[in-house]
Design an enzyme around this catalytic site. Structure first.
Site, PDB file in Angstrom:
ATOM      1  N   SER A  43       8.247  -0.228  -3.673  1.00  0.00           N
ATOM      2  CA  SER A  43       9.289  -0.755  -4.560  1.00  0.00           C
ATOM      3  C   SER A  43       9.131  -0.081  -5.925  1.00  0.00           C
ATOM      4  O   SER A  43       8.796  -0.712  -6.918  1.00  0.00           O
ATOM      5  CB  SER A  43       9.169  -2.272  -4.683  1.00  0.00           C
ATOM      6  OG  SER A  43       7.933  -2.633  -5.256  1.00  0.00           O
ATOM      7  N   HIS A 152       7.541  -4.956   1.166  1.00  0.00           N
ATOM      8  CA  HIS A 152       6.211  -4.783   1.753  1.00  0.00           C
ATOM      9  C   HIS A 152       6.064  -5.468   3.106  1.00  0.00           C
ATOM     10  O   HIS A 152       4.978  -5.549   3.663  1.00  0.00           O
ATOM     11  CB  HIS A 152       5.135  -5.322   0.805  1.00  0.00           C
ATOM     12  CG  HIS A 152       5.108  -4.604  -0.503  1.00  0.00           C
ATOM     13  ND1 HIS A 152       4.494  -5.102  -1.620  1.00  0.00           N
ATOM     14  CD2 HIS A 152       5.639  -3.415  -0.873  1.00  0.00           C
ATOM     15  CE1 HIS A 152       4.648  -4.260  -2.618  1.00  0.00           C
ATOM     16  NE2 HIS A 152       5.337  -3.225  -2.199  1.00  0.00           N
ATOM     17  N   ASP A 239       5.249 -11.918  -7.792  1.00  0.00           N
ATOM     18  CA  ASP A 239       5.950 -10.689  -8.144  1.00  0.00           C
ATOM     19  C   ASP A 239       7.261 -10.728  -7.363  1.00  0.00           C
ATOM     20  O   ASP A 239       7.264 -10.521  -6.149  1.00  0.00           O
ATOM     21  CB  ASP A 239       5.141  -9.434  -7.789  1.00  0.00           C
ATOM     22  CG  ASP A 239       5.909  -8.162  -8.153  1.00  0.00           C
ATOM     23  OD1 ASP A 239       7.020  -8.276  -8.724  1.00  0.00           O
ATOM     24  OD2 ASP A 239       5.399  -7.054  -7.876  1.00  0.00           O
ATOM     25  N   GLU A 280       6.204 -11.831 -12.267  1.00  0.00           N
ATOM     26  CA  GLU A 280       6.417 -10.401 -12.504  1.00  0.00           C
ATOM     27  C   GLU A 280       7.804  -9.996 -12.012  1.00  0.00           C
ATOM     28  O   GLU A 280       8.267 -10.486 -10.971  1.00  0.00           O
ATOM     29  CB  GLU A 280       5.326  -9.644 -11.737  1.00  0.00           C
ATOM     30  CG  GLU A 280       5.388  -8.126 -11.845  1.00  0.00           C
ATOM     31  CD  GLU A 280       4.308  -7.490 -10.959  1.00  0.00           C
ATOM     32  OE1 GLU A 280       3.264  -8.125 -10.714  1.00  0.00           O
ATOM     33  OE2 GLU A 280       4.524  -6.364 -10.501  1.00  0.00           O
ATOM     34  N   ASP A 307       6.974  -4.852 -14.692  1.00  0.00           N
ATOM     35  CA  ASP A 307       6.437  -3.749 -13.873  1.00  0.00           C
ATOM     36  C   ASP A 307       7.503  -2.652 -13.785  1.00  0.00           C
ATOM     37  O   ASP A 307       7.466  -1.673 -14.533  1.00  0.00           O
ATOM     38  CB  ASP A 307       6.042  -4.284 -12.495  1.00  0.00           C
ATOM     39  CG  ASP A 307       5.700  -3.189 -11.499  1.00  0.00           C
ATOM     40  OD1 ASP A 307       5.464  -2.048 -11.933  1.00  0.00           O
ATOM     41  OD2 ASP A 307       5.672  -3.450 -10.266  1.00  0.00           O
ATOM     42  N   HIS A 360      -2.869  -2.015  -8.416  1.00  0.00           N
ATOM     43  CA  HIS A 360      -2.815  -1.071  -7.295  1.00  0.00           C
ATOM     44  C   HIS A 360      -1.352  -0.740  -6.990  1.00  0.00           C
ATOM     45  O   HIS A 360      -0.445  -1.222  -7.653  1.00  0.00           O
ATOM     46  CB  HIS A 360      -3.467  -1.725  -6.068  1.00  0.00           C
ATOM     47  CG  HIS A 360      -2.697  -2.905  -5.545  1.00  0.00           C
ATOM     48  ND1 HIS A 360      -2.822  -3.389  -4.273  1.00  0.00           N
ATOM     49  CD2 HIS A 360      -1.760  -3.704  -6.142  1.00  0.00           C
ATOM     50  CE1 HIS A 360      -2.017  -4.409  -4.099  1.00  0.00           C
ATOM     51  NE2 HIS A 360      -1.366  -4.621  -5.213  1.00  0.00           N
TER      52      HIS A 360
END
Ligand code: PGA
Ligand code: ZN
Length: 413
Positions: A43, A152, A239, A280, A307, A360
């Site tokens: 993403s 994900h 997130d 997030e 982010d 990460h």
């Protein structure tokens, strides 16, 4: 440790999703002294530095022969003879050699590989200590992604990451243990509900759920089942990665199309009902208005993290600080492409009173540099997936090693 770079050598290796990535070795005075491999996002933000790939059909276009040859050629030629201990000079040389604003010519993957390999080569003892210099250091509070959705996972869940944040503990190893126990408890909870399938890219469980809010409920159940006090010992972070479901007509979540204000109202309800300490990417990467409105309304009771909004870029962060768009930043080295620029962004965020979360990527390697960066910069927080799969546990395990040298663990929430 001073010494002249004598060679840089790159190769292709595989990341945790089975895609090619780059690994770089740095030689000092003829000895192999530092090695780095580079992660990759799914993403990704539009404004990130460029991850260079070969295109075409081989490796489904994801080959890295181009960036590998850039390291072995131009980058090596320009760094050989430089003092490996002068990270700023090395990173400046890399930025100038590339010559573009977003590292598109040589590739941020090639440039960051060289930058981190040199950082490692310069560290005589512990890497976190080398980074910290004389500054303070503490173990970061982890955001552990135990339920995966969004880009994900193949589930129907829109929110990308449901994370547990074990903050109410005296030290990092105890905090980590509580997060791991909660991960295993979530497995039992989902199994009982007939919802246990595979895991997502970051090692968290990836069930189909009727509504996004159910993810919060199951994570809360898991915290309680593991025997911890929600809110006091373990809280929840999200997130949302809202860019992934932001379309021209609004935000597509739970079968509805929502405006930024309506989506913010849902978050406010979640904040009323669950012990959420951090959200997030609640909005899209260019929807500054919604960010500002939400931070004005909720920024005192929850950490709001940019982010895709900031992509670890100092210009975008500066804009966010000026506008009051968030109160925290997620930091990913490969979004900006050198160690020096990353550390400068962390400093800039801290000077503005922002929280800093070192992160990460969803496609990872066994490289654990972010653990040392989080401690060495005293960032306070790290996000590195579920406590499962070696690409994720590599970072937690490095933090356990560092915890033998550093005691400080601060309850930030
Ligand atoms: P990515 O996801 O690495 O796929 O971008 C991580 C995140 O969004 O924080
Ligand atoms: Zn994110």
């Amino acid at each position: 440790m001073s010494g002249a770079v004598s060679d840089l050598s790159a190769r292709m290796i595989l990341d945790s999703r089975g895609n090619p990535t780059i690994e770089v070795d740095c030689y000092v005075d003829g000895l192999l002294r530092g090695r780095a491999s580079i992660p990759s996002g799914a993403s990704t933000g539009t404004h990130e530095a460029v991850e260079l790939r070969d295109g075409g059909t081989v490796w489904a276009g994801k080959g890295v022969d181009g960036p590998v040859s850039h390291v072995n050629g131009e980058i090596c030629d320009s760094l050989v003879g430089m003092d490996v201990a002068d990270q700023r000079a090395i990173d400046t040389a890399l930025i100038e050699l590339d010559g573009t604003a977003n590292k598109a010519r040589l590739g941020a993957n090639a440039i960051l590989g060289a930058s981190i390999a040199c950082l490692r080569a310069a560290a005589e003892g512990s890497l976190w200590y080398h980074i910290a210099g004389s500054g303070p250091s503490s173990l970061p509070v982890p955001q552990m992604n135990i339920l995966n959705g969004g880009a994900h996972a193949t589930s129907n869940v829109d929110v990308q990451e449901f994370m547990v944040v074990p903050h109410g503990f005296d030290n990092f190893p105890e905090a980590l243990r509580s997060g791991v126990e909660t991960y295993h408890a979530l497995k039992s909870v989902l199994k009982e509900e007939g919802l246990l399938g595979g895991v997502g890219d970051e090692g968290g469980f990836a069930p189909n759920l009727p509504r996004n809010e159910d993810g919060l409920r199951y994570v809360l159940d898991a915290i309680e089942r593991a025997g911890y006090a929600p809110g006091d010992q373990i809280s929840i972070a999200l997130d949302v990665a809202a860019q992934e479901f932001c379309q021209g007509d609004g935000y597509h979540m739970d079968g509805q199309v929502l405006s930024g204000t309506e989506l913010g109202d849902i978050y406010s309800e979640w904040l009323d009902s669950y012990p959420i300490v951090s959200i997030e990417d609640p909005f899209g990467e260019d929807d500054w208005e919604s960010w500002i409105e939400f931070t004005e309304r909720e920024g005192r009771r929850v950490q709001i993290v940019g982010d895709d909004l900031y992509v670890t870029n100092p210009d975008r962060l500066l804009r966010g600080i000026d506008l009051g768009a968030t109160n925290a930043i997620l930091v990913k080295l490969n979004q900006i492409g050198t160690v020096t620029e990353t550390i400068e962004v962390i400093r800039m965020a801290r000077d503005a009173g922002f929280g800093t979360v070192i992160s990460h990527r969803s496609g990872e390697t066994s490289d654990d540099v972010i653990a040392d960066i989080a401690v060495g910069t005293d960032a306070g927080q790290i996000k590195t997936g579920a406590p499962a799969r070696s690409d994720r546990t590599a970072k937690y395990n490095q933090l356990l090693r560092i915890a033998e040298q550093v005691d400080a663990y601060t309850d930030l929430f």
